[in-house]
Write a protein that holds these residues in place. Structure first.
Motif, short mmCIF file in Angstrom:
data_model
loop_
_atom_site.label_atom_id
_atom_site.label_comp_id
_atom_site.label_asym_id
_atom_site.label_seq_id
_atom_site.Cartn_x
_atom_site.Cartn_y
_atom_site.Cartn_z
N GLU A 132 4.72 4.69 3.00
CA GLU A 132 3.27 4.70 3.05
C GLU A 132 2.66 5.75 2.12
O GLU A 132 1.73 5.42 1.35
CB GLU A 132 2.78 4.92 4.49
CG GLU A 132 1.26 4.85 4.61
CD GLU A 132 0.77 4.87 6.04
OE1 GLU A 132 -0.42 5.22 6.26
OE2 GLU A 132 1.56 4.54 6.95
N LEU A 159 3.04 4.42 -1.57
CA LEU A 159 2.13 3.32 -1.87
C LEU A 159 0.69 3.82 -2.01
O LEU A 159 -0.02 3.42 -2.94
CB LEU A 159 2.21 2.25 -0.78
CG LEU A 159 3.45 1.35 -0.78
CD1 LEU A 159 3.43 0.45 0.45
CD2 LEU A 159 3.53 0.52 -2.05
N HIS A 160 0.29 4.68 -1.10
CA HIS A 160 -1.08 5.23 -1.17
C HIS A 160 -1.27 6.01 -2.47
O HIS A 160 -2.30 5.84 -3.16
CB HIS A 160 -1.33 6.14 0.03
CG HIS A 160 -2.62 6.89 -0.06
ND1 HIS A 160 -3.86 6.29 0.07
CD2 HIS A 160 -2.87 8.23 -0.30
CE1 HIS A 160 -4.81 7.20 -0.07
NE2 HIS A 160 -4.23 8.38 -0.30
N CYS A 190 -1.17 3.54 -5.69
CA CYS A 190 -2.27 2.58 -5.82
C CYS A 190 -3.64 3.23 -5.66
O CYS A 190 -4.53 3.04 -6.50
CB CYS A 190 -2.09 1.47 -4.80
SG CYS A 190 -0.61 0.49 -5.03
N ASN A 191 -3.83 3.99 -4.60
CA ASN A 191 -5.16 4.49 -4.25
C ASN A 191 -5.51 5.80 -4.93
O ASN A 191 -6.68 6.13 -5.07
CB ASN A 191 -5.28 4.63 -2.73
CG ASN A 191 -5.12 3.31 -2.02
OD1 ASN A 191 -5.35 2.26 -2.60
ND2 ASN A 191 -4.69 3.35 -0.76
N VAL A 206 0.98 -1.77 -7.96
CA VAL A 206 2.25 -2.02 -7.30
C VAL A 206 2.23 -3.49 -6.87
O VAL A 206 1.43 -3.89 -6.03
CB VAL A 206 2.46 -1.11 -6.09
CG1 VAL A 206 3.80 -1.42 -5.41
CG2 VAL A 206 2.44 0.36 -6.52
N PHE A 217 5.47 -4.70 2.63
CA PHE A 217 4.32 -5.55 2.33
C PHE A 217 3.22 -5.35 3.38
O PHE A 217 2.04 -5.31 3.05
CB PHE A 217 4.74 -7.02 2.29
CG PHE A 217 5.28 -7.50 0.97
CD1 PHE A 217 4.62 -8.47 0.24
CD2 PHE A 217 6.46 -6.96 0.45
CE1 PHE A 217 5.11 -8.91 -0.98
CE2 PHE A 217 6.97 -7.40 -0.77
CZ PHE A 217 6.29 -8.38 -1.49
N ALA A 239 1.40 -2.15 2.77
CA ALA A 239 0.48 -2.31 1.64
C ALA A 239 -0.80 -3.02 2.09
O ALA A 239 -1.91 -2.63 1.70
CB ALA A 239 1.15 -3.10 0.52
N ASP A 240 -0.66 -4.04 2.93
CA ASP A 240 -1.84 -4.73 3.46
C ASP A 240 -2.70 -3.75 4.28
O ASP A 240 -3.93 -3.75 4.17
CB ASP A 240 -1.42 -5.91 4.34
CG ASP A 240 -0.83 -7.05 3.52
OD1 ASP A 240 -1.06 -7.11 2.30
OD2 ASP A 240 -0.12 -7.89 4.12
N ILE A 279 -4.15 -2.43 -0.27
CA ILE A 279 -3.62 -2.64 -1.62
C ILE A 279 -3.68 -4.13 -1.94
O ILE A 279 -3.38 -4.97 -1.09
CB ILE A 279 -2.18 -2.11 -1.70
CG1 ILE A 279 -2.19 -0.57 -1.56
CG2 ILE A 279 -1.50 -2.52 -3.00
CD1 ILE A 279 -0.81 0.03 -1.39
N LYS A 336 -2.84 -7.82 -2.81
CA LYS A 336 -1.68 -8.54 -2.28
C LYS A 336 -0.49 -8.48 -3.23
O LYS A 336 -0.57 -8.87 -4.39
CB LYS A 336 -2.06 -9.99 -2.03
CG LYS A 336 -0.99 -10.80 -1.31
CD LYS A 336 -1.50 -12.19 -1.00
CE LYS A 336 -0.46 -13.01 -0.27
NZ LYS A 336 -0.10 -12.44 1.04
N MET A 337 0.64 -7.98 -2.73
CA MET A 337 1.86 -7.94 -3.52
C MET A 337 2.51 -9.32 -3.51
O MET A 337 2.45 -10.04 -2.51
CB MET A 337 2.81 -6.88 -2.97
CG MET A 337 2.24 -5.47 -3.00
SD MET A 337 3.47 -4.15 -2.79
CE MET A 337 4.14 -4.53 -1.17
#
Length: 396
Positions: free
Chosen positions: A177, A180-181, A184-185, A191, A219, A222-223, A227, A229-230
């Motif tokens: 987590e 990913l944060h 992307c953010n 990603v 996944f 990410a949702d 983020i 949609k991967m």
């Protein structure tokens, strides 16, 4: 029919398999004295393996791992058969691009890359890579911000493979987590999916299902983070062309729709040894011999500082066939040594062979995976320049 024009790269078509021994003898007699080993690459084997892959994995795009064997004829054949490529370095990227293959067919599948290699990927248009750390995000953000990313996660259990990779690669569950944060953010990078690798030479098909389930969890994270949609799942490698391959394919093909019902999911893989392992044959010469009691010791012109370096860990996969210039004789307990002055340079110990003489041939089958590419020039023996002859056999 066989060609007798044995240049460094020789294309020979429609050779029945039972004529391979004659072809080997011809190449050895015309072009290679003792001290000069050579390879034979059978492109028909590569074709059959691609057919097998497509049948077993109809929805999985192979990105061949170039590190396994970078023979240009092999890479070209795979590209013509529809494969893409997994590169781990600047040189591997250039090796593929120099064959006229598009940068869009490459994934830079190394989670930790030197800045110079990242810059080069950006310059040549390789816009697809993996990461598993915050620092890697920072490097990509600075030097290749348009690159699409796959988060490499640690496989849940790679004890079912002969060479586990989880100790070195892959984000841990508690790191997913935050990574990913951040990617992307915070960094604003794209990603687009998840990557895992259960380890080289997988022995337990069920670990793929477990890894796919863990990818599903990523996944979902990410949702949760909002983020975009991967859409890509990279199931890595670990494949060999054995009956176990069909079991692995069955597990994967059942697990994907269970955890990823989205029909738009794109699935890719990074097979290495699956394609070249059985397609390459290594031919060596007997350059020395010593009898000690009932045992015979031989020296050949290849060893553990050349093509046999990786087979120290998987020698059970290699087949050996002597080709004697005379009618065969007694079977003797034998040891085969490589040419270097290192006493550890033993290729095969305590095996049964017919007694051979100077200049006889010892042929090693299934030598295409992590063999020539690991060669060195130790002790002045240049194993990097071993030539490869290209043939095509029919199915008989």
């Amino acid at each position: 029919m066989m060609s007798t024009d044995f240049g460094k790269i020789t294309r020979v078509h429609n050779i029945p398999k039972d004529e391979m021994a004659n072809l080997i003898r011809s190449i050895a007699a015309e072009k290679h004295e003792a001290g000069q080993p050579f390879y034979i690459l059978d492109l028909s084997t590569v074709e059959r393996l691609m057919d097998k892959w497509s049948h077993s994995f109809p929805n999985v795009k192979p990105f061949y791992a170039v590190k396994c064997n970078n023979e240009p004829a092999l890479l070209t054949k795979l590209a013509n058969l529809g494969a893409n490529f997994d590169c781990a370095s600047l040189l591997e990227i250039d090796t593929v691009l120099n064959l006229g293959i598009s940068p869009n067919q490459i994934i830079f599948a190394n989670p930790c890359k030197a800045i110079s290699h990242i810059k080069h990927a950006a310059a040549v248009g390789v816009n697809f890579t993996t990461f598993d750390s915050k620092l890697e995000v920072d490097k990509i953000k600075k030097w290749h911000p348009q690159c699409r990313l796959l988060l490499r996660i640690k496989a849940p259990s790679d004890s079912g493979s002969l060479r586990p990779l989880g100790k070195k690669f892959g984000a841990l569950p508690e790191e997913i987590e935050p990574l990913l944060h951040y990617a992307c953010n915070v960094a604003g990078l794209k990603v687009v999916g998840v990557s895992f690798h259960v380890g080289s030479i997988a022995q337990d098909p069920t670990i793929y299902r477990e890894a796919i389930a863990n990818a599903r969890a990523v996944f979902d994270v990410a949702d949760y983070l909002g983020i975009p949609k991967m859409q890509i799942l990279n199931i890595g490698g670990g494949f060999r062309s054995t009956p176990l391959f069909e079991e692995i394919a069955s597990v994967v093909n059942e697990a994907v729709p269970d955890f990823f019902p989205d029909p738009n999911l794109k699935i890719i893989a990074e097979p290495g040894r699956f394609f070249p392992e059985t397609a390459f044959t290594l031919v060596t010469h007997v350059i020395g011999k010593r009898a000690r009691g009932e045992k015979i010791e031989y020296w050949i012109d290849e060893g553990i500082y050349g093509s046999f370096r990786p087979t120290l860990y998987n020698s059970c996969f290699v087949g050996i066939k002597p080709i004697s210039m005379k009618e065969c004789c007694d079977i003797r307990e034998s040891t085969i040594y490589g040419p270097s002055c290192d006493s550890l340079d033993a290729v095969a110990v305590d095996i049964k062979l017919p007694e051979l003489e100077l200049d006889d041939l010892i042929v090693f089958y299934d030598m295409g995976a992590y063999s020539k590419c690991a060669g060195t020039k130790f002790n002045g023996f240049d194993m990097l320049s071993t030539p490869t002859y290209i043939v095509s056999t029919n199915s008989t």
